[in-house]
Design a protein around this motif. Structure first.
Motif, short mmCIF file in Angstrom:
data_model
loop_
_atom_site.label_atom_id
_atom_site.label_comp_id
_atom_site.label_asym_id
_atom_site.label_seq_id
_atom_site.Cartn_x
_atom_site.Cartn_y
_atom_site.Cartn_z
N UNK A 287 2.65 3.72 11.06
CA UNK A 287 3.47 4.22 11.95
C UNK A 287 5.05 4.02 11.52
N UNK A 288 5.33 3.05 10.77
CA UNK A 288 6.81 2.75 10.43
C UNK A 288 7.16 4.16 9.87
N UNK A 289 6.35 4.98 9.15
CA UNK A 289 6.87 6.19 8.55
C UNK A 289 6.53 7.33 9.54
N UNK A 290 5.22 7.45 9.96
CA UNK A 290 5.01 8.65 10.85
C UNK A 290 5.98 8.72 11.98
N UNK A 291 6.20 7.63 12.51
CA UNK A 291 7.20 7.65 13.99
C UNK A 291 8.42 7.88 13.77
N UNK B 213 7.51 20.07 1.33
CA UNK B 213 6.11 20.12 0.79
C UNK B 213 5.04 19.15 1.01
N UNK B 214 4.54 18.36 0.13
CA UNK B 214 3.48 17.26 0.51
C UNK B 214 3.94 16.15 0.87
N UNK B 215 5.29 15.93 1.34
CA UNK B 215 5.87 14.77 2.09
C UNK B 215 6.31 13.68 1.19
N UNK B 216 6.30 13.86 -0.15
CA UNK B 216 6.56 12.52 -0.89
C UNK B 216 7.81 12.02 -0.71
N UNK B 217 8.83 12.75 -0.82
CA UNK B 217 10.30 12.31 -0.80
C UNK B 217 10.51 12.01 0.65
N UNK B 218 9.84 12.57 1.74
CA UNK B 218 9.78 12.32 3.02
C UNK B 218 9.51 10.88 3.55
N UNK B 219 8.62 10.35 2.69
CA UNK B 219 8.31 8.87 2.88
C UNK B 219 9.74 7.98 2.53
N UNK C 258 0.44 9.29 7.54
CA UNK C 258 -0.64 8.27 7.95
C UNK C 258 -1.03 7.25 7.33
N UNK C 259 -1.20 7.68 6.08
CA UNK C 259 -1.59 6.55 5.12
C UNK C 259 -0.81 5.49 5.18
N UNK D 131 1.03 -1.23 0.05
CA UNK D 131 0.04 0.07 0.00
C UNK D 131 0.81 1.28 0.04
N UNK D 132 1.97 1.22 0.57
CA UNK D 132 2.80 2.47 0.46
C UNK D 132 3.60 2.46 -0.89
N UNK D 133 4.02 1.43 -1.22
CA UNK D 133 4.53 1.54 -2.88
C UNK D 133 3.32 2.04 -3.65
N UNK D 134 2.06 1.73 -3.61
CA UNK D 134 1.14 2.11 -4.42
C UNK D 134 0.85 3.63 -4.21
N UNK D 135 0.82 4.29 -2.95
CA UNK D 135 0.86 5.40 -2.83
C UNK D 135 1.84 6.32 -3.28
N UNK D 136 3.04 5.96 -3.33
CA UNK D 136 4.28 6.66 -3.80
C UNK D 136 4.05 6.58 -5.35
#
Length: 244
Positions: free
Chosen positions: A142-146, A95-101, A138-139, A12-17
């Motif tokens: 926790x492994x990203x958010x935290x 920005x919208x946090x894409x690279x941050x992921x 959040x999508x 789901x993370x890869x799909x979001x990216x």
């Protein structure tokens, strides 16, 4: 997105990216004849039409635009963090946090492998962009958010305190006039061998002139290479004569 990805993340993370990168490319194609939007070039075009009001027009135009760091550059950065064992990252221009992921995924991986503490310090001046970035994180879960400490507001103020004792990597994907002042704030915390990455050093060379001159002056302790990605991707390694 290609069938294979070097990114170790749930589907789901890869799909979001993948979806966010597609949206970013669509927006850039609508903004620029070259298909790649560069902020300095866009602002120059607007100045020809709006003179002193160009900055306000530019800010409004970009408010809802992702303009994410290119996917191949994000993947390179992820791999580099893993190779370095980096755990403390500063991202100037979230920005919208894409690279941050990508940064958060890589830091989570290196923290798990090394047992070291770490954090991704993200920065964003626009409250709405920060809100949507948090939604994206959040999508992911926790492994990203935290892993992320988001600093909202003027970057030249929000980075003045609370930086890690040693910073492993600084990603500069920010409005060009702020890039060198941001580096100057972070530099005292850069470890020997820390990496600075700058997006678009070729297409935005004029805007980044002061920053690139500083980095390419050997007296300042950096060793540089322009990687052959679209519009360039500058990689500077901090190697002062006396190790910190």
């Amino acid at each position: 997105m290609s069938a294979y990805s070097p990114i170790d993340a749930p589907p789901h993370v890869l799909e979001l990216l993948s979806a966010l990168h597609r949206k970013s490319l669509e927006q850039e194609a609508a903004l620029s004849e070259t298909g790649k939007a560069v902020s300095t070039a866009l602002l120059a075009e607007l100045r020809e039409k709006h003179n002193d009001g160009a900055q306000a027009v530019f800010d409004e135009l970009m408010l809802d635009k992702l303009i994410a760091l290119d996917e191949d550059k994000c993947r390179f950065t992820y791999q580099l963090i893993n190779a370095m064992g980096a755990t403390n990252i500063v991202e100037a221009g979230t920005g919208y946090g894409v690279s941050t992921i990508y940064l958060a995924l890589a830091v989570a991986k290196t923290k798990a492998a090394t047992g070291k503490p770490g954090v991704v310090i993200a920065t964003e001046k626009e409250a709405e962009k920060a809100r949507i970035a948090r939604k994206h994180w959040a999508q992911c879960g926790a492994n990203v958010e935290n892993q992320i400490d988001l600093r909202e507001g003027d970057i030249l103020e929000t980075l003045k305190s609370g930086l890690p004792e040693q910073v492993d990597l600084l990603l500069l994907d920010i409005w060009a006039p702020l890039a060198l002042p941001t580096l100057e704030i972070v530099k005292p915390r850069l470890r020997h061998g820390a990496v600075i990455l700058i997006d678009n050093p070729i297409s935005a060379a004029e805007g980044y002139a002061d920053l690139l001159a500083y980095l390419r002056n050997p007296e300042n302790g950096f060793r540089n290479i322009t990687l052959p990605y679209t519009n360039g991707f500058e990689m500077s390694v901090y190697m002062p004569q006396t190790a910190q």
